[in-house]
Motif scaffolding. Sequence first.
Motif, PDB file in Angstrom:
ATOM      1  N   THR A 190      55.294  43.342 -26.155  1.00 42.10           N
ATOM      2  CA  THR A 190      56.222  42.219 -26.260  1.00 42.10           C
ATOM      3  C   THR A 190      57.198  42.254 -25.094  1.00 42.10           C
ATOM      4  O   THR A 190      57.290  43.236 -24.354  1.00 42.10           O
ATOM      5  N   VAL A 191      57.966  41.188 -24.951  1.00 39.11           N
ATOM      6  CA  VAL A 191      58.897  41.089 -23.837  1.00 39.11           C
ATOM      7  C   VAL A 191      60.004  42.136 -23.944  1.00 39.11           C
ATOM      8  O   VAL A 191      60.642  42.471 -22.943  1.00 39.11           O
ATOM      9  N   VAL A 192      60.212  42.704 -25.129  1.00 38.95           N
ATOM     10  CA  VAL A 192      61.240  43.733 -25.302  1.00 38.95           C
ATOM     11  C   VAL A 192      60.673  45.146 -25.210  1.00 38.95           C
ATOM     12  O   VAL A 192      61.415  46.116 -25.323  1.00 38.95           O
ATOM     13  N   ASN A 193      59.388  45.281 -24.995  1.00 38.81           N
ATOM     14  CA  ASN A 193      58.758  46.594 -24.830  1.00 38.81           C
ATOM     15  C   ASN A 193      57.429  46.396 -24.100  1.00 38.81           C
ATOM     16  O   ASN A 193      56.350  46.548 -24.670  1.00 38.81           O
ATOM     17  N   GLU A 237      57.614  27.973 -16.117  1.00 37.34           N
ATOM     18  CA  GLU A 237      58.768  27.202 -16.579  1.00 37.34           C
ATOM     19  C   GLU A 237      58.983  27.305 -18.077  1.00 37.34           C
ATOM     20  O   GLU A 237      59.959  26.751 -18.603  1.00 37.34           O
ATOM     21  N   GLU A 238      58.102  27.991 -18.797  1.00 35.49           N
ATOM     22  CA  GLU A 238      58.244  28.080 -20.245  1.00 35.49           C
ATOM     23  C   GLU A 238      59.377  29.023 -20.626  1.00 35.49           C
ATOM     24  O   GLU A 238      59.581  30.065 -20.010  1.00 35.49           O
ATOM     25  N   SER A 239      60.104  28.628 -21.662  1.00 33.51           N
ATOM     26  CA  SER A 239      61.158  29.494 -22.179  1.00 33.51           C
ATOM     27  C   SER A 239      60.526  30.686 -22.893  1.00 33.51           C
ATOM     28  O   SER A 239      59.355  30.662 -23.290  1.00 33.51           O
ATOM     29  N   VAL A 240      61.303  31.738 -23.066  1.00 38.37           N
ATOM     30  CA  VAL A 240      60.816  32.994 -23.642  1.00 38.37           C
ATOM     31  C   VAL A 240      61.681  33.347 -24.843  1.00 38.37           C
ATOM     32  O   VAL A 240      62.902  33.464 -24.724  1.00 38.37           O
ATOM     33  N   LYS A 241      61.036  33.537 -25.984  1.00 37.07           N
ATOM     34  CA  LYS A 241      61.767  33.733 -27.235  1.00 37.07           C
ATOM     35  C   LYS A 241      62.148  35.189 -27.470  1.00 37.07           C
ATOM     36  O   LYS A 241      61.330  36.096 -27.302  1.00 37.07           O
ATOM     37  N   ILE A 242      63.395  35.390 -27.859  1.00 41.02           N
ATOM     38  CA  ILE A 242      63.851  36.667 -28.393  1.00 41.02           C
ATOM     39  C   ILE A 242      64.174  36.432 -29.860  1.00 41.02           C
ATOM     40  O   ILE A 242      65.137  35.727 -30.183  1.00 41.02           O
ATOM     41  N   GLU A 263      58.760  39.434 -33.824  1.00 39.47           N
ATOM     42  CA  GLU A 263      58.420  38.020 -33.634  1.00 39.47           C
ATOM     43  C   GLU A 263      58.811  37.498 -32.244  1.00 39.47           C
ATOM     44  O   GLU A 263      58.712  36.298 -31.994  1.00 39.47           O
ATOM     45  N   SER A 264      59.226  38.382 -31.363  1.00 38.87           N
ATOM     46  CA  SER A 264      59.584  37.957 -30.005  1.00 38.87           C
ATOM     47  C   SER A 264      58.334  37.647 -29.190  1.00 38.87           C
ATOM     48  O   SER A 264      57.214  38.037 -29.548  1.00 38.87           O
ATOM     49  N   SER A 265      58.525  36.950 -28.083  1.00 39.85           N
ATOM     50  CA  SER A 265      57.405  36.572 -27.221  1.00 39.85           C
ATOM     51  C   SER A 265      56.665  37.805 -26.703  1.00 39.85           C
ATOM     52  O   SER A 265      57.235  38.882 -26.541  1.00 39.85           O
ATOM     53  N   SER A 266      55.377  37.607 -26.433  1.00 38.44           N
ATOM     54  CA  SER A 266      54.608  38.635 -25.756  1.00 38.44           C
ATOM     55  C   SER A 266      55.141  38.803 -24.330  1.00 38.44           C
ATOM     56  O   SER A 266      55.826  37.926 -23.800  1.00 38.44           O
ATOM     57  N   GLN A 267      54.839  39.951 -23.714  1.00 38.19           N
ATOM     58  CA  GLN A 267      55.304  40.167 -22.347  1.00 38.19           C
ATOM     59  C   GLN A 267      54.772  39.072 -21.443  1.00 38.19           C
ATOM     60  O   GLN A 267      53.714  38.484 -21.694  1.00 38.19           O
ATOM     61  N   VAL A 268      55.500  38.799 -20.373  1.00 36.74           N
ATOM     62  CA  VAL A 268      55.221  37.645 -19.522  1.00 36.74           C
ATOM     63  C   VAL A 268      54.897  38.097 -18.106  1.00 36.74           C
ATOM     64  O   VAL A 268      55.030  39.277 -17.761  1.00 36.74           O
ATOM     65  N   ARG A 269      54.475  37.155 -17.264  1.00 35.55           N
ATOM     66  CA  ARG A 269      54.114  37.483 -15.879  1.00 35.55           C
ATOM     67  C   ARG A 269      55.340  37.849 -15.058  1.00 35.55           C
ATOM     68  O   ARG A 269      55.302  38.746 -14.230  1.00 35.55           O
ATOM     69  N   GLY A 270      56.431  37.119 -15.247  1.00 37.23           N
ATOM     70  CA  GLY A 270      57.641  37.404 -14.488  1.00 37.23           C
ATOM     71  C   GLY A 270      58.316  38.678 -14.957  1.00 37.23           C
ATOM     72  O   GLY A 270      57.946  39.256 -15.990  1.00 37.23           O
TER      73      GLY A 270
END
Length: 528
Positions: free
Chosen positions: A326-329, A254-259, A276-283
Amino acid sequence: MIESRKVTPISLEIFRSALTAIAEEMGTVLMLSSYSPNIKERRDFSCALFDVQGRLIAQAAHIPVHLGAMPDSVATALTTFDHFAPGDIIALNDPFLGGSHLPDITLITPIYAEIQNESCLIGFAANRAHHSDVGGISAGSMPLASEIYQEGIIIPPVKLWEAGQPNQPLLSLLLRNVRTPAERRGDLAAQVAANRTAVRRMEEMVARWSLPTLQAHIEELIAYAQRITCATIANMPDGTYRFEDYLDDDGIGEESVKIAVSVTVSGEAMTVDFSESSSQVRGNINTVAAVAKSAAYYTVRCLMPEDAPMNHGTFAPVTVIAPAGTVVNARPPAGVAQGNVETSQRITDAIFGALAQALPEAIPAAGQGTMNNITAGGIDPRTGQPFAYYETMGGGMGAHPELDGLSGAHVHMSNTLNTPVEAFEYAYPMRISRYELRAGSGGQGKHQGGDGLVREITFEVSTDVTLLTERRRFAPYGLQGGEPGQRGENCLVHEGQEKLLPGKIHFHAAPGDRLTIASPGGGGWGER
């Protein structure tokens, strides 16, 4: 034949228009030849031409998130194979090897022309189309997943056609792993036809222009595009501009993910940094670097003259920093199905938010910021065969400094159409029971954000459904005192009981259930 290699402004414009027309004709052939409503009706595809070095030289005005990433696919094909032959067609969809997400299958065809009685490689034709099912754990291949293996069949660069002949065992393997093999076979054949159209047209170009003249014009066209981009960036004030925006959640937690982005303008160059974006996530809202680059290139392209060419030179002055992990790579085997459609939208919102500080009188407020993805599948009682449906929905466009935002439009990285109600109901055992603008959902301001849409689907058979939607928690932002647009909302009526659904969910719909998707409105611009 045009004998001279000399490039003039007139010859360059004729050449540019000819290349663009080839890419547009590819798209027309693909659209008219395809089987699935997603490609035929919604036009969820893109077409482009590349030179012998793998540099983009022309593209049609199709899907932004496809077109900025396709150069990586061609580069992968060039490094994978040390030999091509006329009639070869390379297929791939692996996001970590130049793809975007698994439903987007790219076909790349080497282009040969007869030069002094020898067959000479002169470039490549490529198209990317979103297939409505490529296997995986849920119908439509846009699941809630925690790793890419759950999302569908992964295709590394392979020769699906060799010397003009289909690789039948490989094609059979691919089709055995999807729910709708006849439709997939038809759409792949349409992609093949599109590329073969480009091959014929480029052969005609060489015959008319000569290869040296064609190559001279390619070099000048790339240089011309780069000069336009440099001039566009040079008109921005130097500095570093930062902005943060958030994805609602990753579909699992349920946590938000930062870009987070910092855009640095220095003279004629721009650096877009996502460190500075969030690390990659499980989803599977993770995305790959190619998609992050697409979004960055798209935002710069929006600031350029409308008639500026799009090619390798357009991207050259823009550097994108997207750290691995990161969530973008994301690193494999991360799931990335949503990253292409949802995270790409938030990346675009973040970059425009940063650029609004540099160009406050030029940047619009945030649009709906989501593609409102819905996939559905089951057994069609009319045929006894599986069906798989995929669609994205439009919403509100952000208000501009001089104009209200458009309503019910596909925004930024999408650029597709909707599936007409008649085509939808003909193809699937579902009905559209309500379809209208979501009045008043656009943000207020000096200029008002566009309104979203409301679409209600009634299921006629037991149906597996997945929703991947955003802006259900964080509203599209307004700018310069404008108010945010309304957040989106998903609702299911089952046995007369109405239930509000989360933005990302997989569920089983019973016959008679009604699903309503209300897409977000765009942000407003300026104080009222």
